[in-house]
Design a protein around this motif. Sequence first.
Motif, mmCIF file in Angstrom:
data_model
loop_
_atom_site.group_PDB
_atom_site.id
_atom_site.type_symbol
_atom_site.label_atom_id
_atom_site.label_comp_id
_atom_site.label_asym_id
_atom_site.label_seq_id
_atom_site.Cartn_x
_atom_site.Cartn_y
_atom_site.Cartn_z
ATOM 1 N N ILE A 86 -0.507 -19.291 -10.761
ATOM 2 C CA ILE A 86 0.167 -18.009 -10.669
ATOM 3 C C ILE A 86 -0.891 -16.909 -10.718
ATOM 4 C CG2 ILE A 86 1.885 -16.517 -11.750
ATOM 5 C CD1 ILE A 86 2.982 -19.043 -13.108
ATOM 6 N N PRO A 87 -0.797 -15.866 -9.861
ATOM 7 C CA PRO A 87 -1.758 -14.761 -9.957
ATOM 8 C C PRO A 87 -1.800 -14.211 -11.374
ATOM 9 C CG PRO A 87 -0.453 -14.554 -7.976
ATOM 10 C CD PRO A 87 0.147 -15.690 -8.765
ATOM 11 N N ILE A 88 -2.992 -13.904 -11.861
ATOM 12 C CA ILE A 88 -3.127 -13.596 -13.278
ATOM 13 C C ILE A 88 -2.979 -12.120 -13.623
ATOM 14 C CG2 ILE A 88 -4.664 -15.554 -13.576
ATOM 15 C CD1 ILE A 88 -6.917 -13.449 -13.947
ATOM 16 N N ASN A 89 -2.471 -11.280 -12.666
ATOM 17 C CA ASN A 89 -2.317 -9.856 -12.980
ATOM 18 C C ASN A 89 -3.651 -9.251 -13.395
ATOM 19 O OD1 ASN A 89 0.113 -8.655 -12.481
ATOM 20 N ND2 ASN A 89 1.069 -9.343 -14.385
ATOM 21 N N ALA A 90 -4.685 -9.546 -12.634
ATOM 22 C CA ALA A 90 -6.030 -9.110 -13.003
ATOM 23 C C ALA A 90 -6.084 -7.601 -13.173
ATOM 24 C CB ALA A 90 -7.012 -9.544 -11.918
ATOM 25 N N HIS A 91 -6.568 -7.144 -14.335
ATOM 26 C CA HIS A 91 -6.689 -5.713 -14.525
ATOM 27 C C HIS A 91 -7.981 -5.301 -15.217
ATOM 28 C CE1 HIS A 91 -4.716 -7.092 -18.249
ATOM 29 N NE2 HIS A 91 -5.308 -6.077 -18.838
ATOM 30 N N GLU A 132 -5.889 -5.309 -23.534
ATOM 31 C CA GLU A 132 -6.401 -3.975 -23.290
ATOM 32 C C GLU A 132 -7.862 -3.954 -22.857
ATOM 33 O OE1 GLU A 132 -4.613 -1.406 -23.313
ATOM 34 O OE2 GLU A 132 -2.828 -1.886 -24.460
ATOM 35 N N GLN A 133 -8.682 -4.891 -23.376
ATOM 36 C CA GLN A 133 -10.112 -4.761 -23.167
ATOM 37 C C GLN A 133 -10.793 -6.120 -23.195
ATOM 38 O OE1 GLN A 133 -11.709 -1.848 -25.777
ATOM 39 N NE2 GLN A 133 -13.496 -1.450 -24.516
ATOM 40 N N LEU A 134 -11.869 -6.242 -22.438
ATOM 41 C CA LEU A 134 -12.657 -7.469 -22.376
ATOM 42 C C LEU A 134 -14.122 -7.122 -22.599
ATOM 43 C CD1 LEU A 134 -13.078 -10.493 -21.668
ATOM 44 C CD2 LEU A 134 -13.144 -9.812 -19.263
ATOM 45 N N LEU A 135 -14.751 -7.782 -23.578
ATOM 46 C CA LEU A 135 -16.158 -7.567 -23.894
ATOM 47 C C LEU A 135 -16.889 -8.901 -23.837
ATOM 48 C CD1 LEU A 135 -15.656 -5.349 -27.075
ATOM 49 C CD2 LEU A 135 -16.108 -4.526 -24.763
ATOM 50 N N LEU A 136 -18.160 -8.858 -23.448
ATOM 51 C CA LEU A 136 -19.000 -10.056 -23.430
ATOM 52 C C LEU A 136 -20.169 -9.856 -24.374
ATOM 53 C CD1 LEU A 136 -19.177 -10.809 -19.588
ATOM 54 C CD2 LEU A 136 -17.553 -11.709 -21.260
ATOM 55 N N SER A 137 -20.523 -10.917 -25.121
ATOM 56 C CA SER A 137 -21.690 -10.846 -25.991
ATOM 57 C C SER A 137 -22.951 -10.763 -25.142
ATOM 58 C CB SER A 137 -21.745 -12.071 -26.910
ATOM 59 O OG SER A 137 -21.832 -13.263 -26.144
ATOM 60 N N PRO A 138 -24.027 -10.157 -25.663
ATOM 61 C CA PRO A 138 -25.254 -9.995 -24.877
ATOM 62 C C PRO A 138 -25.823 -11.306 -24.343
ATOM 63 C CG PRO A 138 -25.333 -8.617 -26.840
ATOM 64 C CD PRO A 138 -24.130 -9.497 -26.983
ATOM 65 N N TYR A 144 -14.743 -11.263 -25.957
ATOM 66 C CA TYR A 144 -13.829 -10.699 -26.945
ATOM 67 C C TYR A 144 -12.711 -9.987 -26.198
ATOM 68 C CZ TYR A 144 -17.796 -11.568 -30.015
ATOM 69 O OH TYR A 144 -18.836 -12.165 -30.698
ATOM 70 N N VAL A 145 -11.495 -10.405 -26.477
ATOM 71 C CA VAL A 145 -10.321 -9.832 -25.835
ATOM 72 C C VAL A 145 -9.574 -8.999 -26.878
ATOM 73 C CG1 VAL A 145 -8.133 -10.303 -24.673
ATOM 74 C CG2 VAL A 145 -10.125 -11.746 -24.217
ATOM 75 N N SER A 146 -9.448 -7.715 -26.596
ATOM 76 C CA SER A 146 -8.768 -6.808 -27.519
ATOM 77 C C SER A 146 -7.377 -6.511 -26.997
ATOM 78 C CB SER A 146 -9.564 -5.508 -27.650
ATOM 79 O OG SER A 146 -8.813 -4.525 -28.312
ATOM 80 N N ASN A 147 -6.375 -6.642 -27.870
ATOM 81 C CA ASN A 147 -5.030 -6.197 -27.519
ATOM 82 C C ASN A 147 -4.461 -5.431 -28.688
ATOM 83 O OD1 ASN A 147 -3.772 -8.126 -29.337
ATOM 84 N ND2 ASN A 147 -4.239 -9.689 -27.810
ATOM 85 N N ALA A 171 -4.795 -1.669 -31.949
ATOM 86 C CA ALA A 171 -6.130 -1.399 -31.422
ATOM 87 C C ALA A 171 -6.029 -0.697 -30.074
ATOM 88 C CB ALA A 171 -6.913 -2.696 -31.285
ATOM 89 N N ALA A 172 -6.669 0.447 -29.952
ATOM 90 C CA ALA A 172 -6.657 1.184 -28.691
ATOM 91 C C ALA A 172 -7.864 0.827 -27.839
ATOM 92 C CB ALA A 172 -6.635 2.686 -28.961
ATOM 93 N N SER A 173 -9.027 0.631 -28.477
ATOM 94 C CA SER A 173 -10.244 0.339 -27.719
ATOM 95 C C SER A 173 -11.264 -0.319 -28.643
ATOM 96 C CB SER A 173 -10.822 1.630 -27.137
ATOM 97 O OG SER A 173 -11.927 1.364 -26.296
ATOM 98 N N THR A 174 -12.109 -1.161 -28.073
ATOM 99 C CA THR A 174 -13.099 -1.910 -28.851
ATOM 100 C C THR A 174 -14.437 -1.892 -28.124
ATOM 101 O OG1 THR A 174 -11.384 -3.361 -29.737
ATOM 102 C CG2 THR A 174 -13.633 -4.158 -29.887
#
Length: 689
Positions: A86-91, A132-138, A144-147, A171-174
């Motif tokens: 199923i398409p993953i609603n990429a955002h 809400e947000q996707l972060l990658l470690s260096p 890290y997925v923030s919702n 959480a609004a932003s990370t």
Amino acid sequence: MFRIKQSHLRTLAVLAVSAAVIASPLTAHAAARPGPAGPVGRAGPANAAAHQTVYVSNASAGTVSAIDPATGTVTATTTTTNPRGIPINAHISRLSPDGRKVYVLGDSLAEYDIATGAVAWATAMPARTETEQLLLSPDGAMAYVSNDDHLLTVDLSTHKIVRAIKNVSSAASTALSPDGATLYTVTTAGQFLTIDAATGKVSASLAVSGYSSYLALAPDGGRAYISGGTGARTVTVVNTATDTVVATIPVSFSPGVMAVTADGRHVYITSPYASSIGVLDTVTDTVAMIAVAWEPQQVVLSADGTQAFVTCADSVAVISTARGSVTAEIGISGDAYTHPAPVSLSPNGALAYLPNTTSNTVSVIDTVSHTVTATVTVGTRPSSVTFGPSGAVAFVTNTSDGTLTVVDTASAKATATIADAVDGPTIVAVTPDGRKLYVGGTASSSIRVIDTATHKIIGAPVEVGGYPTSIVFTPDGASALVTTKYQGRLSIVDTATGKVTATLPVDLPQSVVVSPDGKTAYVFDFWRRVLVVDLSTDTPAGSIALNPAVSGTSGLAISPDGARLYVTSGKTGSVEVVDTAARTVIKALHIGGAPNAVVFNASGTLVYVTDATRNVVFVIDTATIAPVVAVAVGLSPGGLVVTPDGTSVFVANRGSNTVSVITTAVSATTSTVSVGTGTLGGGMEGIGI
């Protein structure tokens, strides 16, 4: 400046590029080579700009577009899928530190291999959470997925969620520190949290001013910049070493997503409602503005810092940081906006008004001949039309220039302009007696009341909170019910005094309807509930739980007798039917696609539902609660209205700049009316009859 669009691009799609754009240090023909390490938007080698590809995730289309910014062309489009296909609603999308992979987040987290152009794997995210947000470690080992409920840690080698930090609320932003050791989160309640990334423990909590929206770190991690969000026009600066606020900088717009330059000197800030980017000088605390296309959502900087890439409604704007101006605008293909467009019928049903957002006009359609009889020039980015009770005048909200245009319907001419009501006006409602106009805007935290005879503002602003989404009056006109999305509440306003008499908490309220007898209001939130309000006491009277699988509610309608509620979910492809007396769901009708706007006919025997993904309108028999037929209409149908006599349904098609006219007797489209460009509005709140 050049502007390039793909031939198949839907030029009216809002949020076709949804909150995600990243710059890769690789060229398309050399994608297999590793690029310089470092988080997206931070500085790399000086020659990196010559070897870039910009990746943009297209939300409901479930695709990732690769752009060559040198030529302004889309070089590839890849479909991202979850394990079930199923398409993953990429955002949201992020580039790996080695430049070899793109991670795309939606309903799942997927890894896209740049060299092969294929999706390597996808891991489903927990159901019914708002990612809400996707972060990658260096080092590229963790994501890290923030919702809005918690922070998830995903091991990218095993593709598994290894930790859920559940003590983070709203959480609004990370952001992640440059060394990957610390997570910083700002909440909608105005709390700045410092979290140990390894253990998930909160080590510090700092109160910051007002509603907080987005967070960005300086490249050295020493400063955190927090945008105030809708209605709060500030940028707060935090010293992360001492956990103290060192500055609160006022700005002239509602700040959004931010990106900090490599030297920390400038912060680029989106201003979605002003169609511009603010550039904050961190030394002088002054802000310069750069005009871009409509609805800028995300901004990132190129590796060498010479360019800023900004996702707008249907394009990516490229800004030269040296010149401080847009040098290119690149069109992107994606999905249509999933909220209804505002078709409005005059009270007698003789005329249909349709705002054209990109041509700054309103098309006037004769509902009998199905022809455009006039085109009225209005303000910038008209988003909705509301008629006075007599139908003699119509009021048009113009989102970008903050005005309302008054149209005389007999002559089809603009007779007045009301300025300085609210920022970014998108919703307007006329009291049942026609004497007052209530106006709200996505960039405002208040409602203004206007005298319809004099066009003058009455009294002080009515404070209701950030991002009003709907205004509805009780049948007697004694109260106005206002939902505010970001403030998370329903405000009940006494129309005689202009004062808020009650405030009820609602989680991300989308819309509100009032029962025909005026005794009960129903408010649906983004998740799975309908709040019931007793309007005799203005107090909560319970709630109605929808199907647990339902989320992402899109539309709400109440039957003429008040016995049934129909709630659509564009995310799950379903229509929930609620018995208002029993306060239970009596049927969950799965029709697939993305059901959206929903309306009853006057007798309550039929319900009409738009589906923008399949370009149809479903006709549902309310006696059997079953679809009777799917009527083909134009591209990306949004808002729809039924004429008072029930003989016709008018449907706004954003993807084809047309209005389809459905003759209800034969349940078929009998004519198609061409209108101006941009048949699109501010969402379901813009629909009026």
